[in-house]
Design an enzyme around this catalytic site. Structure first.
Site, PDB file in Angstrom:
ATOM      1  CB  CYS A 111      -1.260  -0.145   1.233  1.00  0.00           C
ATOM      2  SG  CYS A 111      -1.628  -1.343   1.611  1.00  0.00           S
ATOM      3  CG  HIS A 256      -3.173   2.862   1.483  1.00  0.00           C
ATOM      4  ND1 HIS A 256      -4.297   3.080   0.514  1.00  0.00           N
ATOM      5  CD2 HIS A 256      -3.074   1.962   2.561  1.00  0.00           C
ATOM      6  CE1 HIS A 256      -4.101   1.550   0.785  1.00  0.00           C
ATOM      7  NE2 HIS A 256      -3.876   0.888   2.149  1.00  0.00           N
ATOM      8  CG  ASN A 286      -7.024  -1.406   1.414  1.00  0.00           C
ATOM      9  OD1 ASN A 286      -6.065  -0.999   0.771  1.00  0.00           O
ATOM     10  ND2 ASN A 286      -6.071  -1.955   3.008  1.00  0.00           N
TER      11      ASN A 286
HETATM   12  N1  COA Z   1     -18.001  -8.600  11.971  1.00  0.00           N
HETATM   13  C1  COA Z   1     -18.176  -8.368  12.831  1.00  0.00           C
HETATM   14  N2  COA Z   1     -17.748  -8.721  14.133  1.00  0.00           N
HETATM   15  C2  COA Z   1     -16.261  -8.405  13.757  1.00  0.00           C
HETATM   16  C3  COA Z   1     -15.784  -8.581  12.762  1.00  0.00           C
HETATM   17  C4  COA Z   1     -16.775  -8.918  11.450  1.00  0.00           C
HETATM   18  N3  COA Z   1     -16.037  -8.310  10.115  1.00  0.00           N
HETATM   19  N4  COA Z   1     -14.201  -8.261  12.871  1.00  0.00           N
HETATM   20  C5  COA Z   1     -14.576  -8.629  13.928  1.00  0.00           C
HETATM   21  N5  COA Z   1     -14.860  -8.742  14.985  1.00  0.00           N
HETATM   22  C6  COA Z   1     -15.297  -9.013  16.232  1.00  0.00           C
HETATM   23  C7  COA Z   1     -14.145  -9.469  16.384  1.00  0.00           C
HETATM   24  O1  COA Z   1     -14.344 -10.546  16.510  1.00  0.00           O
HETATM   25  C8  COA Z   1     -14.455  -8.470  17.574  1.00  0.00           C
HETATM   26  O2  COA Z   1     -15.451  -9.203  18.557  1.00  0.00           O
HETATM   27  P1  COA Z   1     -15.500  -9.600  20.142  1.00  0.00           P
HETATM   28  O3  COA Z   1     -14.471  -8.159  20.793  1.00  0.00           O
HETATM   29  O4  COA Z   1     -17.053 -10.731  21.052  1.00  0.00           O
HETATM   30  O5  COA Z   1     -14.130 -10.015  20.489  1.00  0.00           O
HETATM   31  C9  COA Z   1     -14.952  -7.167  17.555  1.00  0.00           C
HETATM   32  O6  COA Z   1     -16.035  -7.125  15.899  1.00  0.00           O
HETATM   33  C10 COA Z   1     -13.357  -5.989  17.794  1.00  0.00           C
HETATM   34  O7  COA Z   1     -12.782  -6.640  17.333  1.00  0.00           O
HETATM   35  P2  COA Z   1     -11.520  -6.318  16.347  1.00  0.00           P
HETATM   36  O8  COA Z   1     -10.517  -7.089  15.946  1.00  0.00           O
HETATM   37  O9  COA Z   1     -10.615  -5.501  17.875  1.00  0.00           O
HETATM   38  O10 COA Z   1     -12.085  -4.638  15.644  1.00  0.00           O
HETATM   39  P3  COA Z   1     -10.744  -3.428  15.467  1.00  0.00           P
HETATM   40  O11 COA Z   1     -12.232  -1.796  15.855  1.00  0.00           O
HETATM   41  O12 COA Z   1      -9.732  -2.978  15.417  1.00  0.00           O
HETATM   42  O13 COA Z   1     -11.581  -3.622  13.674  1.00  0.00           O
HETATM   43  C11 COA Z   1     -10.001  -4.014  12.264  1.00  0.00           C
HETATM   44  C12 COA Z   1     -10.836  -4.697  13.191  1.00  0.00           C
HETATM   45  C13 COA Z   1      -9.543  -5.180  11.235  1.00  0.00           C
HETATM   46  C14 COA Z   1     -11.966  -3.454  10.982  1.00  0.00           C
HETATM   47  C15 COA Z   1      -9.243  -2.867  11.415  1.00  0.00           C
HETATM   48  O14 COA Z   1      -8.133  -3.518  13.533  1.00  0.00           O
HETATM   49  C16 COA Z   1      -8.446  -2.614  10.767  1.00  0.00           C
HETATM   50  O15 COA Z   1      -8.722  -1.425  10.141  1.00  0.00           O
HETATM   51  N6  COA Z   1      -7.097  -3.192  11.009  1.00  0.00           N
HETATM   52  C17 COA Z   1      -5.899  -1.845  10.001  1.00  0.00           C
HETATM   53  C18 COA Z   1      -6.125  -3.102   8.528  1.00  0.00           C
HETATM   54  C19 COA Z   1      -6.179  -2.251   7.224  1.00  0.00           C
HETATM   55  O16 COA Z   1      -6.495  -0.902   6.915  1.00  0.00           O
HETATM   56  N7  COA Z   1      -5.189  -3.584   6.568  1.00  0.00           N
HETATM   57  C20 COA Z   1      -4.260  -3.136   4.918  1.00  0.00           C
HETATM   58  C21 COA Z   1      -3.654  -1.203   5.671  1.00  0.00           C
HETATM   59  S1  COA Z   1      -3.064  -1.533   4.260  1.00  0.00           S
END
Ligand code: COA
Length: 330
Positions: A111, A256, A286
């Protein structure tokens, strides 16, 4: 850097998958995805390839610039999801466009790739080695997505964006780039294939058999999120300081498009209003190295970019890699 972006182009596949479509594959829902990411839908290849999208975007950029394919000295394609390994995607683009005089190579920096493609081309141009470059970010991430993993499959989409660069005698801006290979496991992929199980109709839920996990991206979402919100503001401040440009001189921050909350957090940490941080993640998700040039092209075609405006482009992602560059619009 002493370069001028004189044309932009993009290509988006027409096949759309909204959040409800994802909710048919994994345990998630539209509200959760919108709130946590800002994404509403994404476009997915259905017959298009990384190379075909790159060609379309490149052609549109050349047409806007009014430059013939023969005039291009350099083609750099940034991609992690090319449908060809050999020859490189850039050589395939050269063949399709008829850019017979170009030197062509691919760049793999996920990215951050478009920012590095810009820096690479700008270095060649400002060094007097070449006069005209075509840089492209093109990705078919849906081929690399594990459609059983709700932590990643909600995020990614496909598309391509391109820019034509010409050597220019104006001021040169020095970029800022960083890498931390020690943290590479936060976002990884062992191998790749170019089959799209969704649009080829091969997906059959839990029991499908379309390859092992080595073909899919693995991500520690929280680690990537924390890395981005910390490092991107640092890189922006660093590039401004290095070039002795004041933050209030910057008209646009083109980040990005990974997550709306990342963009909001960066804006807040920099103390800037969200109006200066255009976003299109809601429509495309993304698209890795394609996200910045797609956004740039959309803004350009809407007439949002005015001569003399200064733009910071900032990329971040797998590697880990991150960086920021200042672009002065003409
Ligand atoms: N739908 C519903 N629930 C979900 C889920 C989904 N798609 N993905 C995770 N959950 C749940 C988890 O199991 C967790 O449940 P719990 O609290 O009962 O354990 C809860 O939602 C929170 O999960 P978490 O992983 O803490 O969510 P988050 O707020 O960190 O969001 C991402 C997850 C992936 C959206 C976020 O971490 C993110 O965007 N990270 C950056 C990734 C990125 O940009 N990558 C590319 C970079 S170039």
């Amino acid at each position: 850097m002493a370069v001028n972006i004189c044309g932009t182009g993009s290509f988006i596949p027409s096949h759309v998958m909204d959040n409800n479509g994802i909710a048919e594959l994994v345990d998630t829902n539209d509200e959760w995805i919108r709130e946590r990411t800002g994404i509403v839908r994404r476009h997915i290849v259905d017959g298009e390839t990384t190379v075909s999208m790159a060609c379309e975007a490149g052609e549109r950029a050349l047409s806007m610039a009014g430059i013939s394919a023969e005039e291009i000295d350099l083609i750099v394609v940034s991609t992690i999801s090319s449908n060809v390994v050999l020859p490189c995607a850039a050589c395939e683009v050269q063949k399709e466009l008829g850019a017979v005089n170009a030197t062509c190579f691919d760049l793999s920096a996920a990215c951050t790739g478009f920012v590095l493609a810009y820096n690479t081309a700008a270095a060649y141009l400002s060094g007097g080695i070449y006069k005209t470059a075509l840089i492209i970010g093109s990705e078919s991430l849906s081929n690399l997505t594990n459609w059983r993993d709700r932590g990643t499959c909600i995020l990614f989409g496909d598309g391509a964006g391109a820019a034509v660069l010409r050597a220019d005698s104006r001021r040169m801006y020095v970029p800022v780039t960083h890498s931390d290979g020690g943290k590479g496991s936060a976002l990884s992929l062992k191998s790749r294939h170019d089959r799209n199980v969704l649009t080829a109709g091969e997906y059959s839920g839990e029991n499908h058999d379309y390859g092992t996990d080595e073909y899919f991206m693995k991500m520690d979402g929280k680690a990537v999120f924390q890395f981005a919100v910390k490092k991107v503001p640092q890189a922006v401040r660093e590039v401004l300081e290095k070039n002795q440009v004041r933050q209030d001189e910057i008209d646009w921050f083109l980040l990005h498009q990974a997550n709306k909350r990342i963009v909001e957090s960066v804006a807040k940490r920099l103390g800037e209003p969200m109006e200066k941080f255009p976003m299109n993640i809601q429509e495309y998700g993304n698209t890795s190295s394609a996200s910045i040039p797609i956004l740039l092209d959309e803004m350009n075609r809407k007439g949002m970019l005015k001569p003399g405006q200064k733009i910071v482009m900032a990329g971040f992602g797998a590697g880990l890699t991150w960086g920021a560059s200042i672009v002065e619009w003409m």
